[in-house]
Design a protein around this motif. Structure first.
Motif, PDB file in Angstrom:
ATOM      1  N   LEU A  15     -15.498 -10.650  30.090  1.00  0.00           N
ATOM      2  CA  LEU A  15     -14.536 -11.733  30.257  1.00  0.00           C
ATOM      3  C   LEU A  15     -13.847 -12.057  28.936  1.00  0.00           C
ATOM      4  N   GLU A  16     -14.590 -12.079  27.846  1.00  0.00           N
ATOM      5  CA  GLU A  16     -13.985 -12.314  26.536  1.00  0.00           C
ATOM      6  C   GLU A  16     -12.931 -11.259  26.227  1.00  0.00           C
ATOM      7  N   THR A  17     -13.229 -10.002  26.532  1.00  0.00           N
ATOM      8  CA  THR A  17     -12.276  -8.919  26.309  1.00  0.00           C
ATOM      9  C   THR A  17     -11.040  -9.104  27.183  1.00  0.00           C
ATOM     10  N   ALA A  18     -11.241  -9.436  28.433  1.00  0.00           N
ATOM     11  CA  ALA A  18     -10.123  -9.646  29.354  1.00  0.00           C
ATOM     12  C   ALA A  18      -9.269 -10.832  28.917  1.00  0.00           C
ATOM     13  N   GLU A  19      -9.909 -11.914  28.475  1.00  0.00           N
ATOM     14  CA  GLU A  19      -9.157 -13.080  28.015  1.00  0.00           C
ATOM     15  C   GLU A  19      -8.374 -12.771  26.751  1.00  0.00           C
ATOM     16  N   ALA A  20      -8.943 -11.990  25.845  1.00  0.00           N
ATOM     17  CA  ALA A  20      -8.229 -11.593  24.628  1.00  0.00           C
ATOM     18  C   ALA A  20      -7.002 -10.769  24.987  1.00  0.00           C
ATOM     19  N   PHE A  21      -7.139  -9.877  25.950  1.00  0.00           N
ATOM     20  CA  PHE A  21      -6.003  -9.079  26.408  1.00  0.00           C
ATOM     21  C   PHE A  21      -4.923  -9.975  27.005  1.00  0.00           C
ATOM     22  N   ALA A  22      -5.318 -10.907  27.861  1.00  0.00           N
ATOM     23  CA  ALA A  22      -4.349 -11.824  28.480  1.00  0.00           C
ATOM     24  C   ALA A  22      -3.638 -12.666  27.414  1.00  0.00           C
ATOM     25  N   ARG A  23      -4.390 -13.125  26.394  1.00  0.00           N
ATOM     26  CA  ARG A  23      -3.772 -13.893  25.306  1.00  0.00           C
ATOM     27  C   ARG A  23      -2.749 -13.044  24.554  1.00  0.00           C
ATOM     28  N   SER A  24      -3.093 -11.762  24.314  1.00  0.00           N
ATOM     29  CA  SER A  24      -2.161 -10.904  23.581  1.00  0.00           C
ATOM     30  C   SER A  24      -0.874 -10.703  24.377  1.00  0.00           C
ATOM     31  N   LEU A  25      -0.994 -10.559  25.684  1.00  0.00           N
ATOM     32  CA  LEU A  25       0.206 -10.437  26.518  1.00  0.00           C
ATOM     33  C   LEU A  25       1.030 -11.718  26.472  1.00  0.00           C
ATOM     34  N   HIS A  26       0.359 -12.851  26.513  1.00  0.00           N
ATOM     35  CA  HIS A  26       1.052 -14.134  26.439  1.00  0.00           C
ATOM     36  C   HIS A  26       1.794 -14.277  25.115  1.00  0.00           C
ATOM     37  N   GLU A  27       1.124 -13.899  24.036  1.00  0.00           N
ATOM     38  CA  GLU A  27       1.748 -13.984  22.716  1.00  0.00           C
ATOM     39  C   GLU A  27       2.954 -13.055  22.613  1.00  0.00           C
ATOM     40  N   GLN A  28       2.823 -11.845  23.155  1.00  0.00           N
ATOM     41  CA  GLN A  28       3.950 -10.907  23.129  1.00  0.00           C
ATOM     42  C   GLN A  28       5.110 -11.426  23.954  1.00  0.00           C
ATOM     43  N   LEU A  29       4.818 -11.985  25.105  1.00  0.00           N
ATOM     44  CA  LEU A  29       5.861 -12.551  25.951  1.00  0.00           C
ATOM     45  C   LEU A  29       6.529 -13.734  25.260  1.00  0.00           C
ATOM     46  N   ALA A  30       5.727 -14.616  24.675  1.00  0.00           N
ATOM     47  CA  ALA A  30       6.284 -15.778  23.972  1.00  0.00           C
ATOM     48  C   ALA A  30       7.172 -15.320  22.818  1.00  0.00           C
ATOM     49  N   HIS A  31       6.733 -14.319  22.072  1.00  0.00           N
ATOM     50  CA  HIS A  31       7.523 -13.798  20.962  1.00  0.00           C
ATOM     51  C   HIS A  31       8.837 -13.209  21.473  1.00  0.00           C
ATOM     52  N   LEU A  32       8.758 -12.444  22.555  1.00  0.00           N
ATOM     53  CA  LEU A  32       9.952 -11.836  23.132  1.00  0.00           C
ATOM     54  C   LEU A  32      10.934 -12.898  23.597  1.00  0.00           C
ATOM     55  N   LEU A  33      10.414 -13.931  24.258  1.00  0.00           N
ATOM     56  CA  LEU A  33      11.292 -15.004  24.742  1.00  0.00           C
ATOM     57  C   LEU A  33      11.876 -15.800  23.582  1.00  0.00           C
ATOM     58  N   ASP A  34      11.088 -16.066  22.548  1.00  0.00           N
ATOM     59  CA  ASP A  34      11.593 -16.782  21.382  1.00  0.00           C
ATOM     60  C   ASP A  34      12.691 -15.966  20.691  1.00  0.00           C
ATOM     61  N   THR A  35      12.479 -14.667  20.573  1.00  0.00           N
ATOM     62  CA  THR A  35      13.466 -13.793  19.951  1.00  0.00           C
ATOM     63  C   THR A  35      14.742 -13.766  20.770  1.00  0.00           C
ATOM     64  N   SER A  36      14.584 -13.721  22.101  1.00  0.00           N
ATOM     65  CA  SER A  36      15.742 -13.679  22.994  1.00  0.00           C
ATOM     66  C   SER A  36      16.535 -14.971  22.905  1.00  0.00           C
ATOM     67  N   VAL A  37      15.836 -16.117  22.864  1.00  0.00           N
ATOM     68  CA  VAL A  37      16.508 -17.422  22.761  1.00  0.00           C
ATOM     69  C   VAL A  37      17.215 -17.540  21.420  1.00  0.00           C
ATOM     70  N   ALA A  38      16.541 -17.113  20.356  1.00  0.00           N
ATOM     71  CA  ALA A  38      17.137 -17.177  19.022  1.00  0.00           C
ATOM     72  C   ALA A  38      18.370 -16.284  18.946  1.00  0.00           C
ATOM     73  N   GLY A  39      18.317 -15.109  19.566  1.00  0.00           N
ATOM     74  CA  GLY A  39      19.455 -14.204  19.563  1.00  0.00           C
ATOM     75  C   GLY A  39      20.622 -14.769  20.355  1.00  0.00           C
ATOM     76  N   SER A  40      20.329 -15.422  21.452  1.00  0.00           N
ATOM     77  CA  SER A  40      21.387 -16.028  22.287  1.00  0.00           C
ATOM     78  C   SER A  40      22.068 -17.166  21.535  1.00  0.00           C
ATOM     79  N   GLU A  41      21.284 -17.958  20.824  1.00  0.00           N
ATOM     80  CA  GLU A  41      21.852 -19.089  20.089  1.00  0.00           C
ATOM     81  C   GLU A  41      22.694 -18.601  18.910  1.00  0.00           C
ATOM     82  N   ALA A  42      22.277 -17.510  18.286  1.00  0.00           N
ATOM     83  CA  ALA A  42      23.043 -16.962  17.158  1.00  0.00           C
ATOM     84  C   ALA A  42      24.354 -16.367  17.625  1.00  0.00           C
ATOM     85  N   ALA A  43      24.397 -15.874  18.845  1.00  0.00           N
ATOM     86  CA  ALA A  43      25.605 -15.263  19.364  1.00  0.00           C
ATOM     87  C   ALA A  43      26.650 -16.314  19.721  1.00  0.00           C
ATOM     88  N   ARG A  44      26.255 -17.539  19.863  1.00  0.00           N
ATOM     89  CA  ARG A  44      27.211 -18.600  20.240  1.00  0.00           C
ATOM     90  C   ARG A  44      28.028 -19.005  19.118  1.00  0.00           C
TER      91      ARG A  44
END
Length: 147
Positions: free
Chosen positions: A118-147
């Motif tokens: 379970l610890e291994t599975a939770e660590a994997f899920a956290r890493s996916l969450h972090e990658q998704l959050a980073h991707l979304l933050d990058t996408s939002v930052a890129g959209s705001e810079a394009a304006r």
């Protein structure tokens, strides 16, 4: 007055086991209905429900049906469960304690394995969450810079 009898559907709801699984456990000798209704429906008591709950709890720990039957045999011999504790037979008493301890050790070890999984599975899920959050933050930052 007798014990309340339950039909298989109620037992299924109480145990979380399917009707098919309950019938299978009956066919392999893990549990037996206490009787049948006039219409032929299986009738179970609270004791059978407790046995099925125990079986359900053993499944994720990797116990096979032979283990289940053997443990149920041990539990049936405990005081208040069917037979008196073999007080006058020290060897029988020690065997009973050793068998119960064996199941406890195996269950405890498997629980520890599952905690690590379970610890291994939770660590994997956290890493996916972090990658998704980073991707979304990058996408939002890129959209705001394009304006």
């Amino acid at each position: 007055m007798g014990e309340r009898l339950m039909r298989i559907g109620e037992v299924s709801g109480r145990t979380g086991l399917s009707l098919r699984t309950i019938r299978h456990y009956e066919s392999v000798g893990v549990v037996a209905p206490s009787g049948r209704s006039l219409g032929g429906f299986r009738l179970f008591t609270e004791l059978e429900v407790r046995r099925l709950v125990l079986v359900r709890r053993m499944r994720p720990l990797g116990f096979c049906l032979d283990d289940v039957r053997a443990l149920l045999d041990v539990l049936d011999r405990l005081p208040g469960r069917g037979g008196p504790l073999p007080e006058n037979d020290e060897q029988a008493y020690e065997e009973l304690v050793a068998k119960l301890r064996k199941y406890w050790v195996r269950a405890d070890a498997r629980c520890e394995d599952l905690r690590r999984e379970l610890e291994t599975a939770e660590a994997f899920a956290r890493s996916l969450h972090e990658q998704l959050a980073h991707l979304l933050d990058t996408s939002v930052a890129g959209s705001e810079a394009a304006r």
